[in-house]
Design a protein around this motif. Structure first.
Motif, PDB file in Angstrom:
ATOM      1  N   MET A  69       0.849  -1.368  -0.127  1.00 37.99           N
ATOM      2  CA  MET A  69       0.112   0.067   0.117  1.00 37.99           C
ATOM      3  C   MET A  69       0.929   0.913  -0.019  1.00 37.99           C
ATOM      4  SD  MET A  69      -3.259  -0.684   0.631  1.00 37.99           S
ATOM      5  CE  MET A  69      -3.852  -2.704   0.259  1.00 37.99           C
ATOM      6  N   ASN A  70       0.752   2.421  -0.665  1.00 36.49           N
ATOM      7  CA  ASN A  70       1.577   3.163  -0.843  1.00 36.49           C
ATOM      8  C   ASN A  70       0.308   3.961   0.363  1.00 36.49           C
ATOM      9  OD1 ASN A  70       2.372   3.145  -3.471  1.00 36.49           O
ATOM     10  ND2 ASN A  70       1.151   4.371  -3.810  1.00 36.49           N
ATOM     11  N   LYS A  71      -0.610   3.960   0.649  1.00 35.78           N
ATOM     12  CA  LYS A  71      -1.366   4.782   1.700  1.00 35.78           C
ATOM     13  C   LYS A  71      -2.235   3.887   2.351  1.00 35.78           C
ATOM     14  CE  LYS A  71      -2.082  10.076   1.883  1.00 35.78           C
ATOM     15  NZ  LYS A  71      -0.930  10.576   2.497  1.00 35.78           N
ATOM     16  N   ALA A  72      -2.731   4.198   3.268  1.00 29.64           N
ATOM     17  CA  ALA A  72      -3.974   3.072   4.095  1.00 29.64           C
ATOM     18  C   ALA A  72      -4.389   3.818   5.467  1.00 29.64           C
ATOM     19  CB  ALA A  72      -3.802   1.787   4.142  1.00 29.64           C
ATOM     20  N   GLN A  83     -10.918   8.088   4.100  1.00 33.21           N
ATOM     21  CA  GLN A  83     -10.151   6.847   4.535  1.00 33.21           C
ATOM     22  C   GLN A  83      -9.434   7.110   3.275  1.00 33.21           C
ATOM     23  OE1 GLN A  83      -8.307   2.934   6.382  1.00 33.21           O
ATOM     24  NE2 GLN A  83     -10.408   3.079   5.395  1.00 33.21           N
ATOM     25  N   ILE A  84      -8.404   6.971   2.966  1.00 35.73           N
ATOM     26  CA  ILE A  84      -7.220   6.738   1.708  1.00 35.73           C
ATOM     27  C   ILE A  84      -7.189   5.102   1.330  1.00 35.73           C
ATOM     28  CG2 ILE A  84      -5.775   7.271  -0.173  1.00 35.73           C
ATOM     29  CD1 ILE A  84      -6.921  10.010   0.434  1.00 35.73           C
ATOM     30  N   ILE A  85      -7.161   4.297   1.023  1.00 37.74           N
ATOM     31  CA  ILE A  85      -6.038   3.353   0.466  1.00 37.74           C
ATOM     32  C   ILE A  85      -6.263   3.709  -1.200  1.00 37.74           C
ATOM     33  CG2 ILE A  85      -6.363   0.992   0.478  1.00 37.74           C
ATOM     34  CD1 ILE A  85      -8.675   1.271   2.479  1.00 37.74           C
ATOM     35  N   ASP A  86      -4.240   3.994  -1.038  1.00 40.76           N
ATOM     36  CA  ASP A  86      -3.763   3.759  -2.852  1.00 40.76           C
ATOM     37  C   ASP A  86      -3.111   2.039  -2.481  1.00 40.76           C
ATOM     38  OD1 ASP A  86      -2.857   4.499  -5.153  1.00 40.76           O
ATOM     39  OD2 ASP A  86      -1.369   6.059  -3.915  1.00 40.76           O
ATOM     40  N   ASP A  87      -4.001   1.236  -3.078  1.00 40.72           N
ATOM     41  CA  ASP A  87      -3.545  -0.515  -3.135  1.00 40.72           C
ATOM     42  C   ASP A  87      -2.629  -0.418  -4.492  1.00 40.72           C
ATOM     43  OD1 ASP A  87      -3.744  -3.202  -3.590  1.00 40.72           O
ATOM     44  OD2 ASP A  87      -5.090  -3.211  -2.286  1.00 40.72           O
ATOM     45  N   VAL A 101      -5.049   0.576  -7.635  1.00 43.81           N
ATOM     46  CA  VAL A 101      -6.591   1.523  -7.378  1.00 43.81           C
ATOM     47  C   VAL A 101      -6.402   2.230  -5.964  1.00 43.81           C
ATOM     48  CG1 VAL A 101      -8.222   0.126  -8.563  1.00 43.81           C
ATOM     49  CG2 VAL A 101      -7.018  -0.513  -5.914  1.00 43.81           C
ATOM     50  N   ASN A 102      -6.734   3.838  -6.667  1.00 41.71           N
ATOM     51  CA  ASN A 102      -6.659   4.062  -5.173  1.00 41.71           C
ATOM     52  C   ASN A 102      -8.165   4.632  -4.202  1.00 41.71           C
ATOM     53  OD1 ASN A 102      -6.126   6.583  -3.554  1.00 41.71           O
ATOM     54  ND2 ASN A 102      -5.049   7.694  -5.381  1.00 41.71           N
ATOM     55  N   ILE A 103      -8.203   3.641  -3.863  1.00 40.18           N
ATOM     56  CA  ILE A 103      -9.635   4.129  -2.899  1.00 40.18           C
ATOM     57  C   ILE A 103      -9.574   5.178  -1.947  1.00 40.18           C
ATOM     58  CG2 ILE A 103     -11.320   2.732  -1.650  1.00 40.18           C
ATOM     59  CD1 ILE A 103      -9.696   0.080  -2.647  1.00 40.18           C
ATOM     60  N   LEU A 105     -13.053   5.209  -6.463  1.00 43.66           N
ATOM     61  CA  LEU A 105     -11.895   3.869  -6.895  1.00 43.66           C
ATOM     62  C   LEU A 105     -11.225   4.794  -7.951  1.00 43.66           C
ATOM     63  CD1 LEU A 105     -11.612   0.214  -6.405  1.00 43.66           C
ATOM     64  CD2 LEU A 105     -11.426   2.426  -9.021  1.00 43.66           C
ATOM     65  N   VAL A 106     -10.485   5.105  -7.979  1.00 40.05           N
ATOM     66  CA  VAL A 106      -9.711   5.762  -9.781  1.00 40.05           C
ATOM     67  C   VAL A 106      -8.801   4.069  -9.422  1.00 40.05           C
ATOM     68  CG1 VAL A 106      -8.765   7.303 -10.122  1.00 40.05           C
ATOM     69  CG2 VAL A 106     -10.204   8.037  -8.640  1.00 40.05           C
ATOM     70  N   PRO A 107      -8.686   4.240 -11.367  1.00 37.10           N
ATOM     71  CA  PRO A 107      -8.029   2.560 -11.073  1.00 37.10           C
ATOM     72  C   PRO A 107      -6.150   4.074 -11.210  1.00 37.10           C
ATOM     73  CG  PRO A 107      -9.166   3.049 -13.223  1.00 37.10           C
ATOM     74  CD  PRO A 107      -9.404   4.076 -11.935  1.00 37.10           C
TER      75      PRO A 107
END
Ligand SMILES: *[C@@H]1O[C@H](CO)[C@@H](O)[C@H](O)[C@H]1NC(C)=O
Ligand SMILES: *[C@@H]1O[C@H](CO)[C@@H](O)[C@H](O)[C@H]1NC(C)=O
Length: 786
Positions: free
Chosen positions: A73-76, A89-93, A98-100, A119-121
């Protein structure tokens, strides 16, 4: 017009009469999940989110559910969050590209909530497919949750609604609604009608009551079975896309206590989840969720701004993310835990795997956690530190969490160090660490934070020196939404203190009785036989004293029952100081007298037993072969413990100067990134597992800064100018070093960490450790200089 008014009044009356507002009822309190929602009642509706990449047959192996450190994860994290309102909450998988963004909101009475997930791919993956599964299980009711509306064996076009009813929650509805990213039907080459990924699917089943948390394993098993089944039946399975193959089919007639809702999206996606309790005063639905998100984020940032007032823009964003991440760890647990009440500690050969636990409970606990992915449970030693940054931000929450912990004090006065409540938490802790032993305690940081909190209220900084008077409470501006009522209401506060006082006294007595050190045997109180204030942490092994919280900090070798620990005596001093303050507030004269006498004894013994003039430091004590008292002096954090717990006499400037020497000398504890753990020249520096032997820990650094601030202010009468100015310089540089380094490392790695290296400042050990490392927010708020 009049009639409308009347109707309105009747309506609001009925509705408001229906539910008692409770801002903290619901939340992402299953904080060990990326997004797991439950309420603060023993038997709740438990919900959670899962997702996987739907272009890849293998991706369900790495399905997201529990927040795990191994996921790329870049960020979660929650980046703007307050438990009273909700947040983002940001989850950058990185692995699923995907960026959720998850926005979680509550209505005004806190009984209904909604979530908008977007969600943004990542670039280059614009048309990738992602499958989400939202599940909910109702605890305590086998037949309490149903699918609403006509049953569609081939899937649903407009989302899925569940309705439920339970003892604790009453009647409610749960709606899942996909908005954007629906797969184009014309492009999908559908092989089987009931495996249509353009639709929403539902699957329900009955599971044992305490199995709802196993939702992921249950789902993955079902999907794998279904894959095997398809492979047996159809030869042309290769022509089916993974999103078709892994489509769920309801085989259980739409009832059950555990329900899964699945939708596969292509490209940019968005869906909503609404939970509405019957009788709640504001329905959350698709027409108001967007403004509610805006309203929530506004409130959250205003509350943060007003409470922290940071000017530097970089600092502000960092601090807000850290605070949000800390609060995102707010959790509610309910369950039993393992205790061994039979094994007596054998000091020579204590090993935790010799313990045999029996289940006790169930208990409930409302707490923050040290790290959502790594330590998602309550820790007694950490919790006081978690609460420090929240004292001005939301003292009601602090009071509430403290009370939740103190309710766990048992008949003897003991609280388990680690709260591993229920089977879900146990499943994530190695067996040898699950069983708690009632003789083992832990630093009482909750009493420290309560002490800080009461100092604020009474407006007296020098609690140590002066008697307390609770007089006028400051009128606080509570317009941004709650959290400071107890602090401003003397009666409520008194009631609170009356409630916790007997338990706290018991807890304090338990510490003194179980951890008492030996004095008569080694002539340690000859000059004052009545003074028995000397203590030894129980339950240490050759290399570790987990009880002390400083795990592998070097202690006397071999372990000896003659050992006395200066950090423990300081902690007893902290406890004594707090119960004395409470006794004063309650007018318990006899108690005040007793605790005042003990305070003197503790301070006297800190210096008489633990001060080594040769080392110019406070040290542990043991005996040599002739049973003569000797110092054991592994200079480091424990050498300054009486200083950081403010138990030194400000008049004792000689010893205070020695503290400043140790802290400011680069060959000793000073580093450019914070105060390091052990003297650099110590033979044990950076040895063995090096957990508590060299790195910079933010909790202790916070205490050091706070003590510098305190002593600098009370010292002006006694200390010469040189010492005063050395303290100011130390404070200013230390504060700046910690902030700068943690900010650097955050920019570099995207996370806050458990420790920082004393040689180059790099972040180490547990990633995303938003427990006591979050104290950096409080440090930022402290004055730049004294
Ligand atoms: C994706 O996540 C990062 C955090 O890693 C965030 O800064 C960025 O704004 C997000 N991008 C989009 C397009 O949502
Ligand atoms: C959404 O809820 C509000 C009340 O909170 C109501 O006025 C409105 O009609 C609802 N909209 C829909 C589409 O149901």
């Amino acid at each position: 017009m009049i009639i409308r008014w009347l109707l309105f009044l009747v309506w609001t009356h009925c509705v408001h009469g229906a539910v008692e507002p409770d801002q903290l009822l619901w939340g992402p309190y299953r904080s060990s999940h990326y997004f797991g929602v439950r309420s603060r009642v023993p038997q709740s509706l438990l919900c959670g989110l899962m997702w996987y990449n739907a272009d890849d047959f293998m991706a369900i192996r790495n399905i997201r559910h529990f927040y795990e450190l191994g996921h790329d994860m870049n960020k979660a994290n929650w980046v703007e969050y307050d438990p009273r309102f909700g947040g983002r909450q940001i989850i950058d998988d990185n692995e699923f590209h995907v960026n959720i963004t998850i926005d979680f909101v509550k209505n005004v009475d806190g009984h209904s909530w909604g979530a908008r997930v977007q969600l943004v791919p990542h670039k280059g993956f614009e048309s990738s497919r992602t499958t989400f599964i939202w599940y909910c299980g109702q605890e305590g009711e086998f037949n309490g949750l149903f699918l609403q509306g006509p049953l569609e064996p081939n899937g649903y076009d407009n989302g899925v609604e569940l309705v439920g009813e339970s003892t604790y929650l009453g009647a409610y509805s749960m709606y899942f609604k996909p908005n954007q990213g629906i797969i184009d039907k014309t492009k999908e080459n559908l092989v089987l009608k009931d495996l249509d990924p353009t639709k929403t699917h539902h699957l329900s089943l009955k599971v044992q009551d305490d199995h709802v948390w196993k939702a992921k394993d249950i789902l993955v098993t079902i999907l794998q079975d279904s894959l095997r089944d398809l492979m047996g039946k159809y030869e042309n399975i290769d022509s089916m896309s993974p999103s078709q193959i892994y489509t769920m089919r309801d085989m259980n007639k739409y009832t059950g206590n555990l329900h899964f809702i699945q939708h596969t999206f292509e490209g940019k996606a968005q869906f909503d989840i609404f939970y509405n309790e019957e009788g709640s005063s504001e329905v959350i639905n698709e027409s108001n969720i967007a403004p509610m998100v805006t309203r929530t984020l506004d409130k959250v940032s205003t509350k943060f701004e007003q409470s922290f007032m940071l000017e530097n823009v970089h600092h502000k964003q960092f601090a807000h993310e850290v605070l949000s991440g800390l609060l995102g760890g707010l959790s509610y647990f309910y369950g039993d835990y393992l205790v061994d009440r039979d094994t007596k500690l054998d000091e020579e050969s204590f090993e935790s795997h010799d313990l045999h636990g029996k289940l006790e409970g169930p208990f409930e606990l409302f707490t923050l956690v040290p790290s959502r992915p790594h330590f998602p449970r309550g820790f007694y030693w950490d919790e006081g530190f978690h609460l420090m940054p929240l004292i001005d931000y939301d003292s009601d929450l602090v009071f509430e969490i403290i009370q939740s912990w103190f309710k766990l004090i048992d008949e003897d006065g003991w609280i388990a160090r680690e709260q591993i409540l229920g089977p879900e938490l146990r499943s994530r802790v190695p067996v040898e660490f699950q069983v708690q032993l009632p003789e083992i305690v832990n630093p009482p940081t909750l009493m420290l934070v309560l002490n800080y909190l009461l100092e604020k209220i009474t407006g007296i900084e020098e609690v140590v020196e002066q008697p307390i008077k609770v007089t006028e409470y400051a009128e606080m501006d509570d317009s941004y939404g709650g959290g400071l009522t107890l602090m401003n209401n003397k009666e409520k506060l008194n009631k609170y203190i009356e409630d916790i006082y007997p338990q706290l006294k018991k807890h304090y007595e338990f510490f003194k009785q179980t951890q008492i050190g030996m004095f008569d045997e080694f002539g340690r109180n000859e000059h004052d036989p009545a003074n028995t204030q000397a203590y030894r942490w129980r339950g240490r092994t050759l290399t570790h004293s987990l009880a002390s919280g400083l795990d592998d900090y070097p202690r006397v070798l071999p372990a000896d029952i003659a050992e006395l620990n200066v950090d423990l005596l300081s902690w007893i001093g902290v406890m004594n100081r707090l119960v004395k303050i409470l006794a004063e507030l309650l007018g318990e004269e006899d108690d005040v007298k007793e605790y005042t006498a003990i305070e003197e004894q503790i301070k006297s013994n800190i210096n008489r037993l633990h001060w080594s003039e040769d080392d110019r430091a406070y040290c542990d004590v043991s005996v040599d072969d002739e049973d003569e008292n000797v110092f054991y002096c592994a200079k480091g954090y424990i050498s300054v413990f009486p200083f950081i717990t403010k138990l030194m006499d400000p008049k004792d400037t000689d010893k205070i100067e020695a503290m400043i020497d140790i802290l400011s000398d680069p060959d000793h504890l000073w580093s450019d990134y914070g105060i390091r753990l052990l003297l650099k020249s110590s033979p044990l520096y950076k040895t063995a597992e090096d957990y508590w032997r060299s790195p910079i820990w933010i909790n202790i650094n916070y205490l050091i800064l706070d003590a510098l601030k305190y002593y600098r202010s009370v010292l002006s009468e006694y200390a010469n100018e040189e010492l005063q100015s050395r303290m100011s310089v130390l404070y200013k540089n230390l504060r700046a070093n910690i902030i700068n380094n943690m900010l650097d490392q955050w920019v570099k790695t995207g996370y806050v960490w458990e420790q920082y290296n004393d040689e180059d400042g790099h972040a180490q050990r547990t990633k995303n450790f938003l427990g006591w490392s979050s104290l950096v927010v409080e440090i930022m708020k402290m004055p730049e200089q004294l």
